[in-house]
Design a protein around this motif. Structure first.
Motif, PDB file in Angstrom:
ATOM      1  N   ARG A  75       0.570  -5.474   6.777  1.00  0.00           N
ATOM      2  CA  ARG A  75      -0.391  -4.421   7.119  1.00  0.00           C
ATOM      3  C   ARG A  75      -0.486  -3.415   5.981  1.00  0.00           C
ATOM      4  O   ARG A  75      -1.565  -2.979   5.590  1.00  0.00           O
ATOM      5  CB  ARG A  75       0.031  -3.735   8.415  1.00  0.00           C
TER       6      ARG A  75
ATOM      7  N   ASN B 269      -3.934  -2.940   3.688  1.00  0.00           N
ATOM      8  CA  ASN B 269      -4.680  -1.686   3.723  1.00  0.00           C
ATOM      9  C   ASN B 269      -4.655  -0.939   2.401  1.00  0.00           C
ATOM     10  O   ASN B 269      -5.471  -0.045   2.171  1.00  0.00           O
ATOM     11  CB  ASN B 269      -4.194  -0.809   4.872  1.00  0.00           C
TER      12      ASN B 269
ATOM     13  N   GLU C  59      -7.288  -9.119  10.838  1.00  0.00           N
ATOM     14  CA  GLU C  59      -7.026  -8.230  11.978  1.00  0.00           C
ATOM     15  C   GLU C  59      -6.136  -7.058  11.607  1.00  0.00           C
ATOM     16  O   GLU C  59      -6.114  -6.046  12.296  1.00  0.00           O
ATOM     17  CB  GLU C  59      -6.409  -9.031  13.132  1.00  0.00           C
TER      18      GLU C  59
ATOM     19  N   ASP D 150      -7.334  -1.918   8.921  1.00  0.00           N
ATOM     20  CA  ASP D 150      -7.620  -0.840   9.863  1.00  0.00           C
ATOM     21  C   ASP D 150      -9.076  -0.374   9.790  1.00  0.00           C
ATOM     22  O   ASP D 150      -9.689  -0.046  10.794  1.00  0.00           O
ATOM     23  CB  ASP D 150      -6.717   0.366   9.572  1.00  0.00           C
ATOM     24  N   ASP D 151      -9.617  -0.351   8.560  1.00  0.00           N
ATOM     25  CA  ASP D 151     -10.912   0.278   8.340  1.00  0.00           C
ATOM     26  C   ASP D 151     -12.025  -0.763   8.466  1.00  0.00           C
ATOM     27  O   ASP D 151     -12.061  -1.744   7.734  1.00  0.00           O
ATOM     28  CB  ASP D 151     -10.903   0.889   6.926  1.00  0.00           C
TER      29      ASP D 151
END
Lengths: 450, 450
Positions: free
Chosen positions: B26, B30, B54, B57-58
């Motif tokens: 993650r 990101n 998935e 975040d953005d």
């Protein structure tokens, strides 16, 4: 569209010059974009050019005109100008453009101009002249907006109104620490959106792309194109902000590099030479034909070795062009795909074997198709099944080898950090010619028992 | 440099995926630019791709990733996605990119997506789909900033803070009259510099470049590159502002057009096909070799006519490669210079005769140099002064004709509004081959009295 517009402009300006219609000319000259005026200049005498130039009110526009003129026109024009008249124009130009133009002038003249420029501009230009022409340092402008991280948005906007009116393209606001090292970036738009007392460090982005002064300009262009940014900051090896490169310069680089690639592949040097004289043109193009000349002569000697076979089956000669042509064409296809693939980043230089294997397979398949076709024609034309078989096999052979050589050579050159575009054109075609002719006669003399 | 960085990225992401190290992944996903992620995707399975996706975040970043993926990867990825999951990503993308991607999907899928999108985005995209792919209308974005001329600078800044947060690249502020017609332009920077109660009409520039929705994208790119502007407004035939084209799209156009020119000249279609399969590649390249095949076979028949001469002087055959090679190479030089000259605007299509005359002179001069050289070699090799004279003259002849044909053909095509790059490559080389062979045997049979 652009061209038609400028044709009309050229005609009107010439007519007005003949009539000496100064007020009219002044109006046109000041209304026309400098890029368009630069198209008119080559059609005028130097005297007429000076007349027009003096009518331009805005000294910045004079500067843009300077950088838009082609080299020959610029040199002829500036030759008739006093250093004292040149200096104010140069001082109104971005220093990267000044450095470019100074590079075109004779050393005495450029030194004289540099000496008379204001200290600040002089230092900027001298700094740029230190870097290589094709590096980030050589194309950056030192006019950027940099503020300390504890400044507020409101203070930043005030700075804009006062100090940074001359900055070329103010999209980004760079944030530096107390030593001038680049730590973040923000945009004019963000300044307007946040409340005026917010410090920069609260909203700046710390994830900032930058390049080094010695980064190759092609690398810079790739970065800007890839990440859709409008300007990239240039730092030295201590991460101190030295300048920025703006997107308009990147566009010029991309066009220039594409033209360079195309010209190199065709073996016509690295610069667009059509504006040069016939003799100069001839001199530049001559060496690029040498490879092809030696290659052709080598083929002469190879064929000479098979003189006996030729005497017996003179029809052999008739198929030399088609065998060479098919090999040459598929070789050009392969090398063009590889050269352009490398320069646009579509192909990875390290995947050399998968690329070459793929091209070889394509060459073999296309060779089978065209070899059969040409073999059938040979059978109908000369009704010799052995000759037809020899011609067909030679086509298959020359097309596969051509695809192999055409893809392998640029990949290998690129891996050795030699520009594949330069190396590829004449080198590849010539070696393919020789190989094709050799295989053809070897195969034919075996099959025909000569 | 870029490539090395991404190799490391690919390896790390693969390793983390194997270990299923979600928090770590993650963080990386990101922090990494979507353009770089798009390089990683082709190396992953579709399942792995979805896992990564998935973690982003953005939603805007998901959109950028979509537009950066190559077509095959994008299609395979989106195939496994529900329409309901695709819609929010598309809604966060500029509508020109959405229109591009929808064009790649199957009709049912793209209709289903379009139907579920919010009304506003849906209309924007449908409007874009009306225009041709390569026109200004097809590449413009409808998110521009337009205000009425009596609005003040202060009001404009307020609008920025409220309504225009989503505008892609807000450098210019367009000014329209009460009917939405374009009357002027200003910049965010000017807004900040003037006093807040100044009306736009007091400081806007009325000298605003614009293009029509049906203007060719190449023309748009030339305009932006020429005048160093960051965005160009697109208007319909009543001068109503419809959208803008930003400089990042122009960079893509310039690169795309250069690649197209290069590929067309080499006869490998108009798109970069190296990522396609071997069979597809073969199918696309096959027809481009047809011209060369027929040309080569024509040369076979021409040489066949001179079978008697060949039987008597079999050494004649030995010089076919060098005569064809020299003609082919100088012809490629000439046509490349002309094709690239036209597309960069260095050469004016109307100056057809001066360009062709210049090339012919260069061809003649280079022909004299190389004709003499090759003639001398022929004399030493076969010690037949007549043969040497025939070979030398044939080289001069084939090189001059090649320079003539190589420059004339693209000029004529350009004048007839046929793309010179497509027409030039195989057509020019093939005709030069035939002409060179014909002249050679004609000259030889006359001089040698065969």
């Amino acid at each position: 569209m652009l061209q038609d517009k400028n044709k009309i402009l050229i005609e009107s300006i010439k007519r007005l010059l003949r009539r000496n219609a100064i007020p009219h000319l002044r109006k046109i000259v000041n209304k026309t974009h400098a890029a368009d005026l630069s198209d008119v200049f080559p059609y005028l005498t130097v005297r007429q050019q000076h007349k027009l130039f003096e009518l331009i009110d805005d000294v910045e526009k004079k500067g843009i005109l300077f950088s838009e003129l082609d080299e020959a026109t610029f040199l002829a024009f500036v030759e008739q100008m006093n250093v004292d008249d040149i200096v104010p124009v140069f001082e109104a130009m971005p220093s990267d453009d000044v450095a470019d133009l100074l590079g075109q002038l004779r050393d005495e003249k450029s030194d004289a101009i540099l000496k008379k420029m204001k200290r600040e501009g002089q230092e900027e230009v001298e700094n740029l002249l230190k870097y290589g022409d094709d590096t980030a340092g050589g194309i950056m402008v030192p006019d950027f907006i940099a503020l300390r991280e504890d400044a507020t948005a409101g203070e930043a906007i005030k700075m804009f109104q006062k100090d940074y009116k001359d900055v070329e393209m103010p999209f980004y606001l760079y944030v530096v620490d107390e030593y001038g090292k680049l730590v973040g970036v923000s945009s004019l738009r963000q300044l307007v959106v946040v409340s005026p007392d917010t410090p920069l460090k609260a909203f700046m982005s710390t994830d900032v792309f930058s390049v080094r002064t010695d980064t190759d300009q092609e690398e810079v262009a790739k970065l800007v194109a890839r990440y859709d940014i409008l300007a990239v900051p240039v730092v030295d090896d201590t991460n101190t902000l030295m300048g920025i490169i703006t997107v308009d310069d990147v566009i010029d680089i991309i066009k220039e590099e594409a033209t360079e690639d195309i010209l190199k592949m065709a073996g016509v040097g690295t610069e667009f030479i059509e504006s040069k004289s016939i003799l100069k043109n001839t001199r530049i193009r001559m060496p690029w034909l040498l490879a092809s000349c030696f290659g052709g002569l080598a083929a002469t000697f190879i064929i000479g070795e098979f003189e006996e076979s030729l005497k017996q089956v003179s029809a052999l000669a008739a198929f030399i062009p088609v065998i060479m042509g098919m090999g040459g064409n598929i070789g050009t296809q392969s090398s063009t795909i590889v050269v352009r693939g490398i320069s646009t980043g579509f192909l990875d230089v390290r995947e050399i074997w998968s690329v070459v294997f793929k091209e070889l397979s394509i060459g073999l398949l296309l060779g089978l198709v065209y070899g059969t076709l040409i073999g059938v024609v040979a059978q109908f034309r000369f009704s010799g099944p052995k000759l037809a078989l020899a011609v067909g096999s030679a086509v298959i052979c020359s097309m596969s080898v051509a695809a192999l050589v055409g893809s392998l050579v640029p990949m290998v050159f690129a891996r050795m950090n030699v520009d594949p575009a330069v190396a590829t054109g004449p080198f590849v075609t010539t070696s393919i010619d020789i190989i094709a002719v050799f295989f053809y006669f070897r195969i034919a003399s075996i099959l025909l028992g000569l």
